[in-house]
Design an enzyme around this catalytic site. Sequence first.
Site, PDB file in Angstrom:
ATOM      1  N   PRO A 174       0.823  -1.216   0.000  1.00  0.00           N
ATOM      2  CA  PRO A 174       0.000   0.000   0.000  1.00  0.00           C
ATOM      3  C   PRO A 174       0.858   1.266   0.000  1.00  0.00           C
ATOM      4  O   PRO A 174       1.995   1.276   0.476  1.00  0.00           O
ATOM      5  CB  PRO A 174      -0.795  -0.116   1.306  1.00  0.00           C
ATOM      6  CG  PRO A 174      -0.801  -1.576   1.628  1.00  0.00           C
ATOM      7  CD  PRO A 174       0.519  -2.092   1.133  1.00  0.00           C
ATOM      8  N   PHE A 175       0.279   2.333  -0.557  1.00  0.00           N
ATOM      9  CA  PHE A 175       0.893   3.668  -0.585  1.00  0.00           C
ATOM     10  C   PHE A 175       2.210   3.671  -1.364  1.00  0.00           C
ATOM     11  O   PHE A 175       3.065   4.514  -1.130  1.00  0.00           O
ATOM     12  CB  PHE A 175       1.108   4.199   0.840  1.00  0.00           C
ATOM     13  CG  PHE A 175      -0.097   4.051   1.711  1.00  0.00           C
ATOM     14  CD1 PHE A 175      -1.275   4.711   1.415  1.00  0.00           C
ATOM     15  CD2 PHE A 175      -0.071   3.211   2.819  1.00  0.00           C
ATOM     16  CE1 PHE A 175      -2.410   4.549   2.216  1.00  0.00           C
ATOM     17  CE2 PHE A 175      -1.187   3.049   3.614  1.00  0.00           C
ATOM     18  CZ  PHE A 175      -2.370   3.717   3.312  1.00  0.00           C
ATOM     19  N   ARG A 176       2.383   2.684  -2.249  1.00  0.00           N
ATOM     20  CA  ARG A 176       3.591   2.550  -3.062  1.00  0.00           C
ATOM     21  C   ARG A 176       4.860   2.347  -2.225  1.00  0.00           C
ATOM     22  O   ARG A 176       5.967   2.642  -2.664  1.00  0.00           O
ATOM     23  CB  ARG A 176       3.750   3.735  -4.014  1.00  0.00           C
ATOM     24  CG  ARG A 176       2.545   3.903  -4.925  1.00  0.00           C
ATOM     25  CD  ARG A 176       2.861   4.710  -6.156  1.00  0.00           C
ATOM     26  NE  ARG A 176       1.690   4.786  -7.029  1.00  0.00           N
ATOM     27  CZ  ARG A 176       1.329   3.888  -7.943  1.00  0.00           C
ATOM     28  NH1 ARG A 176       2.066   2.809  -8.103  1.00  0.00           N
ATOM     29  NH2 ARG A 176       0.267   4.057  -8.689  1.00  0.00           N
ATOM     30  N   LEU A 177       4.672   1.795  -1.044  1.00  0.00           N
ATOM     31  CA  LEU A 177       5.824   1.442  -0.198  1.00  0.00           C
ATOM     32  C   LEU A 177       6.194  -0.012  -0.478  1.00  0.00           C
ATOM     33  O   LEU A 177       6.172  -0.873   0.403  1.00  0.00           O
ATOM     34  CB  LEU A 177       5.491   1.671   1.279  1.00  0.00           C
ATOM     35  CG  LEU A 177       5.107   3.109   1.655  1.00  0.00           C
ATOM     36  CD1 LEU A 177       4.752   3.207   3.135  1.00  0.00           C
ATOM     37  CD2 LEU A 177       6.260   4.061   1.319  1.00  0.00           C
ATOM     38  N   HIS A 178       6.511  -0.281  -1.743  1.00  0.00           N
ATOM     39  CA  HIS A 178       6.723  -1.649  -2.193  1.00  0.00           C
ATOM     40  C   HIS A 178       7.975  -2.267  -1.577  1.00  0.00           C
ATOM     41  O   HIS A 178       8.910  -1.559  -1.196  1.00  0.00           O
ATOM     42  CB  HIS A 178       6.853  -1.681  -3.720  1.00  0.00           C
ATOM     43  CG  HIS A 178       5.794  -0.909  -4.427  1.00  0.00           C
ATOM     44  ND1 HIS A 178       4.451  -1.049  -4.156  1.00  0.00           N
ATOM     45  CD2 HIS A 178       5.886   0.023  -5.415  1.00  0.00           C
ATOM     46  CE1 HIS A 178       3.753  -0.246  -4.943  1.00  0.00           C
ATOM     47  NE2 HIS A 178       4.594   0.432  -5.701  1.00  0.00           N
TER      48      HIS A 178
END
Length: 197
Positions: A174-178
């Site tokens: 989520p939130f591009r916190l890959h």
Amino acid sequence: MTDQIAEDEPFAPFARWFELAATSEPLAETMTLATATRDGAPSVRAVLLMGADRRGFVFYTNFESRKTEELFANPRAALCFHWKSLQRQVRIEGFVSVVSDDEADAYFASRPRDSQIGAWASDQSRPVADRSELERRFASFSRQYAECSVVPRPAYWSGFRVAPERVEFWQERPFRLHDRVLFTREGERWRKQRLFP
């Protein structure tokens, strides 16, 4: 979906991810193959993974194709698997080499007969006047091998193995916190690092 990569090498986690992808993705073996000319002009296409072990990742092709011309001129390649349902991808970069004749023969023999005939019929990447020319060639080779119990492998058809130097595992979060885990080959060992997304 979480999967902490505890291993110190990339092959076991790749096998685990690939096995899971095979249960949830159609044609999970599809991978993007990037090649480049000697002077660095890139090209990219989808091919199918036909073998993977500690030696590398194998695909097969017509050796008169554009991809083969580029690989012989510049024997490095990049691969990318993207499994949308799992929100995962694996990126691989390395040097290529030709598989052995025994490996190529065994894989060619395992293909459906019409696919074997198709390998004879196609001058891959070369201009063709229209669809009917390809179909005529297919019909001609079908007749030529009609009495043969085994269709021989064309001399111009074989495989490449990409021996990895870098393997990156990417997991969407989520939130591009890959999550990104990179393995880099250092001699006979692998260096493992976590990367910012």
